[in-house]
Design a protein around this motif. Structure first.
Motif, PDB file in Angstrom:
ATOM      1  N   ARG A  33      37.586-148.280 -47.778  1.00 59.04           N
ATOM      2  CA  ARG A  33      38.093-148.188 -46.407  1.00 59.04           C
ATOM      3  C   ARG A  33      38.068-146.758 -45.866  1.00 59.04           C
ATOM      4  O   ARG A  33      38.839-146.399 -44.989  1.00 59.04           O
ATOM      5  N   ARG A  87      38.779-150.935 -53.843  1.00 57.88           N
ATOM      6  CA  ARG A  87      38.765-151.946 -52.790  1.00 57.88           C
ATOM      7  C   ARG A  87      39.663-151.552 -51.617  1.00 57.88           C
ATOM      8  O   ARG A  87      39.295-151.735 -50.449  1.00 57.88           O
ATOM      9  N   TRP A  88      40.857-151.034 -51.898  1.00 57.71           N
ATOM     10  CA  TRP A  88      41.852-150.793 -50.852  1.00 57.71           C
ATOM     11  C   TRP A  88      41.754-149.409 -50.218  1.00 57.71           C
ATOM     12  O   TRP A  88      42.134-149.237 -49.063  1.00 57.71           O
ATOM     13  N   LYS A 121      46.969-146.728 -44.472  1.00 60.61           N
ATOM     14  CA  LYS A 121      46.796-147.129 -45.870  1.00 60.61           C
ATOM     15  C   LYS A 121      48.059-146.956 -46.703  1.00 60.61           C
ATOM     16  O   LYS A 121      48.011-147.113 -47.928  1.00 60.61           O
TER      17      LYS A 121
END
Length: 293
Positions: A165, A160-161, A53
């Motif tokens: 995740r 969202r990112w 990430k």
């Protein structure tokens, strides 16, 4: 404490930006924040495992730190610290508008009222404050609003990112974001130092402001904020937004002797009311009104 720290950041930028320039101030802020967070990670022996990430976190750093800090440093060239602190309170308003426009978030009538009141408050602040309305003042106000728009967008992108995740250690998110912001501002800083106006770097009080806004108002503040989110949730953590303007105004008055007009104070109250309308949860409908199933 977090509101007092973040409120002081506008004071420190108001001192540093006119002396070092907006780009230099923004870059040094994220650089020292990055150094401070690196020291914290080292002392806590936290492994640098970003779980794939790192790139989105660095991009978030540009949106959530690099661009906003640059915009606030530009605003600090012309606006009193109290102005920037009040305009910073529009972050939830920007978040509501961006969520509605780009992320399929719904806005109730209550929230739309908050948005309209927020625009009214900004108009009052811009036209009735202690600073005469001019192109530079308008530029400073627009810079603050660009910063809050970035903050509002970053919240949805983080969900969202990162959150969607699997999440990540908040210390790593803070460190990675400041790394991205530092790399983003580095070319601008290099160009400014080599081709920009000559800067007198030997001003101790300006360096003290730079170190304070980097280590305290950014590195330490991020850790406190993320801790608040973990302890009491994101909605309650947003209440810090209501407290930043009074502290920003107080520090500007105490240290810089800034004064505020009645129109400015009225605009600030309207902005705070609009933020409350946007972030406060709607009252639940009594079960007897919903009927039984």
């Amino acid at each position: 404490m977090l509101a007092a720290i973040w409120g002081a950041s506008f004071l420190f930028m108001r001192i540093a930006a006119p002396a070092f320039g907006s780009i230099n101030t923004a870059f040094l802020r994220v650089l020292f924040a990055l150094i401070g967070l690196a020291i914290i990670l080292l002392l806590m022996r936290s492994p640098l495992r970003f779980e794939g990430k790192l790139k989105p976190i660095m991009l978030l750093g540009i949106i959530n730190s690099g661009i906003p800090f640059l915009m606030y440093a530009i605003a600090a060239l012309w606006l009193p610290a109290g102005y920037s602190a009040i305009l910073n309170a529009t972050t939830p308003l920007m978040g509501a508008l961006i969520g509605f426009s780009c992320f399929s978030e719904q806005l109730s009538g209550r929230k739309w009222l908050g948005v309209v009141l927020g625009l009214l408050g900004i108009t009052l602040i811009t036209t009735t404050g202690e600073v005469a309305l001019s192109e530079t003042v308008i530029t400073g106000v627009l810079a603050c609003l660009i910063a809050t728009a970035c903050y509002g967008c970053a919240g949805f992108l983080t969900r969202r990112w990162i959150t969607a995740r699997g999440g990540l250690d908040v210390k790593l998110v803070a460190f990675g974001s400041q790394l991205g912001a530092t790399l983003f501002l580095l070319p601008f800083f290099g160009y400014g130092v080599t081709a920009g106006p000559v800067v007198d770097w030997a001003i101790p009080e300006v360096w003290a402001s730079i170190l304070a806004v980097g280590f305290i108002c950014t590195a330490l503040a991020y850790l406190i904020y993320f801790r608040l989110i973990a302890d009491i949730g994101p909605l309650r953590s947003l209440t810090v937004t209501f407290l930043i303007p009074p502290f920003g105004i107080f520090w500007g008055y105490l240290v810089l002797g800034e004064t505020l007009t009645e129109g400015f104070m009225l605009g600030g109250v309207i902005v705070c009311l609009s933020v409350w309308l946007v972030v406060s949860p709607a009252k639940p409908i009594p079960s007897q009104l919903l009927g039984s199933k």
